[in-house]
Design an enzyme around this catalytic site. Sequence first.
Site, mmCIF file in Angstrom:
data_model
loop_
_atom_site.group_PDB
_atom_site.id
_atom_site.type_symbol
_atom_site.label_atom_id
_atom_site.label_comp_id
_atom_site.label_asym_id
_atom_site.label_seq_id
_atom_site.Cartn_x
_atom_site.Cartn_y
_atom_site.Cartn_z
ATOM 1 N N ASP A 291 -22.393 -14.753 41.072
ATOM 2 C CA ASP A 291 -21.717 -14.377 42.433
ATOM 3 C C ASP A 291 -21.060 -15.353 43.049
ATOM 4 O O ASP A 291 -21.455 -16.820 42.633
ATOM 5 C CB ASP A 291 -22.722 -13.554 43.255
ATOM 6 C CG ASP A 291 -21.718 -12.843 44.270
ATOM 7 O OD1 ASP A 291 -20.623 -12.997 44.594
ATOM 8 O OD2 ASP A 291 -22.357 -12.061 45.014
HETATM 9 C C1 BGC Z 1 -19.650 -11.022 46.875
HETATM 10 C C2 BGC Z 1 -19.145 -10.468 45.762
HETATM 11 C C3 BGC Z 1 -17.774 -10.334 45.349
HETATM 12 C C4 BGC Z 1 -17.447 -11.963 45.321
HETATM 13 C C5 BGC Z 1 -16.066 -12.225 45.039
HETATM 14 C C6 BGC Z 1 -19.086 -12.471 46.942
HETATM 15 O O1 BGC Z 1 -19.392 -13.016 48.156
HETATM 16 O O2 BGC Z 1 -20.839 -11.027 47.001
HETATM 17 O O3 BGC Z 1 -19.570 -8.951 46.002
HETATM 18 O O4 BGC Z 1 -17.461 -9.768 44.473
HETATM 19 O O5 BGC Z 1 -18.027 -12.560 46.657
HETATM 20 O O6 BGC Z 1 -15.193 -11.944 46.091
#
Ligand code: BGC
Length: 757
Positions: A291
């Site tokens: 993530d």
């Molecule tokens: C979130 C994810 C997301 C990623 C990319 C993160 O902060 O937890 O769910 O896909 O950002 O935007």
Amino acid sequence: MRKTVFCATTALVIGSCQQAEQPSDAKDFTEARVDSLLSQMTLEEKVGQLNMYNGTWDFTGPVPEQADAQEREDQIRSGGVSAMLNVLTPEAICAAQRMAVEQSRLGIPMLFGYDVIHGYKTMMPIPLGQASSWDPTVAERANRVAAAEATSEGLSLAFGPMVDITPDARWGRIMEGAGEDPFLAARMAEGWVKGFQGADLSERHSIAACAKHFAGYGFAEAGKEYNTTDMSDQTLLNVVLPPFHAAVDAGCAAIMNGFNDLNGVPVTADAYIQRTQLKEAWGFDGFVLSDFNSVPELVTHGYSADMPEAGKAAFLAGSDMEMESRLYERHLLDQVRSGEVSEELIDDAVRRVLRIKFRLGLFENPYKYCEAEGIEIMSEAHLQEARDLARQSMVLLKNEAATLPLQKDASIGVIGRLAQSKDVPLGNWRAQAVENSAVSLLEGIRVAAGSKVEFAEGYRISAGRRSFIFDMEWADPSEKGFGEAIQLARRSDVVVMALGEDCYQTGEGRSQTDVGLKGDQLELFHAVRAVNPNVVVVLMNGRPLAVPDIQQHASAILESWHAGSQAGHAIADILFGDHNPSGKLPVSFPHRTGQEPLYYNHKKTGRPVTNDFDKGLVFWAHYSDAPVEALYPFGYGLSYSRFIYSELEINDSILRSGDDLEVRVRLTNDSKVAGEEVIQLYIRDPYGSLTRPVKELKAFQKIHLEAGESQLVSFRLSEEDLAYHWSRERFEAEPGRFEVYVGGNSREVLQTAFTFR
Ligand code: BGC
């Protein structure tokens, strides 16, 4: 059979794409191409395939250290970037792709990822709303539209579905998932993956799905965003992992891990879930993506000593591609050279990434997502889907004395600023939705009912993209701004009041300690009903709300969630009876926030409310200041039809290993209105070597019945439905008595039993 394959001519060398024939087994053929390409790659190029880079258009996390434009481009040209996120114009996507394909040595195409969660520009109901349909085809249809729009603007990877189990209404991201139950969430996960990926990933409008967040993030302690998670292996394996397993079985291309520390190991560095479970036990052959910045956060967690160690820990644990922080790019090469990381593991990770690129057909045509393909964004057809899916996602919570449906010629006072909002219904995680592009509740009611509709704002709410405020201070405190609303309520036949949450009260980073109504909404509700008791409340929200007063005093309540682009029309369809509601809650609603986390499939305890304890004493599992039960239980939802359950029976009192049983129930529509009902089947293992939940959903069916019609509905139960993970090593059913419950929600059920031998 062998068939001819035509290749893109733009790439310099793209694996074995030059070969003209492929074996009939497409899987072997892809593997052969992956191997051939891999054999041509330098170690630097391999590590490049494990690097996902942020665009500069949007940041969905802390703003990272940025490379300058020239450095970024050079890196793409050197084959050092495998994928990008948040590149938000088709032109930019295609220009970057051209650089990778035409100017890097091997011409390996890049992936372009984005958070497509419930639509791209045509917004569908938030996922929690979609799950209220209890219909995987709703999930599939929603993501088909999202995939068509997102791919037509150049995207090839959707950071969804979010399949975290969410037992706590305080957690802001509860809106993004399918709620508290693993079985329902698993079925929705399958629908969402199928919708994104279509019948074949290589189709023009298929987008690779990335189920997230692996795993346990929805169990953040106290519902506080990014908080620690701590759970038994049984909860992990029986409750948290099943929707991910279902997504994998549905062919999900990628899995994203999360930010949470799970039982002392941040999941980004958890080899058990990523390697042992996901890749080995489930046979997942796509790639795992970290993530946003979750790899360097291993240092912040106190798990890794420094950045090189963090990168190594994540990679060794099975995080194949790294989002954003560039730690793999900076340290993996040295770590392979020093022998800390084996090149076999690098090859495995690269294979996983290339496999998905091949399956997407990017080597045949790296520009497939750049080519105009006649998809009209926010077309009539897409908006019609949004309206239909929104209607199916709403839940009728109360309808006293058949208040609903409303007469179209009644004088209707619409009260509450949310009713006027063309933005709030779009929800959070709204991808490229155009601000203020939703049909408001007021517009929907005006179109459906015409001239005798008036509006008063009543309470105030002001929302910014990044924050929200329910205004508490009014210029004239004696009036509190309620005057106009109260006058309108007085002169109306019926009041429709919009209450709930701004769309930015839920989503990432939007946890709350209080899930009641903010501002002076409740006060206004009481002031309005004091002058007109005929109040229909339309809730717009992204989480379960604690609204016992509304439950007690409103004449009718419709849970509409944040229902997307066509929200107003869809709500009006239900309010005026053009659509008969059939949604059921995928989450329990509390009386008070303090009941959270609240979920129907809890353990019994030694002193449950159903025992014969003297309720005058305090020695039983309860709160002194709030009910034990949910305000609305999991699975709850009404209809304009009246459904009656009877004649529950099982075809045998014994289920033998390897065999199955038939459970039958009669469902009767005892009303003058045709409608649909979601029949739910729960089991309970009342006694065993490990304590089990008081109920567990094992099957459901949505049945359409004409007015007065009756039908025998049949379910099958097998040993597998009774089995559960006792430990990491043991998954089986325990012989003994099992109770079976069937009904229209998790509380009001018929009951029978059988014995498993
Ligand atoms: C979130 C994810 C997301 C990623 C990319 C993160 O902060 O937890 O769910 O896909 O950002 O935007």
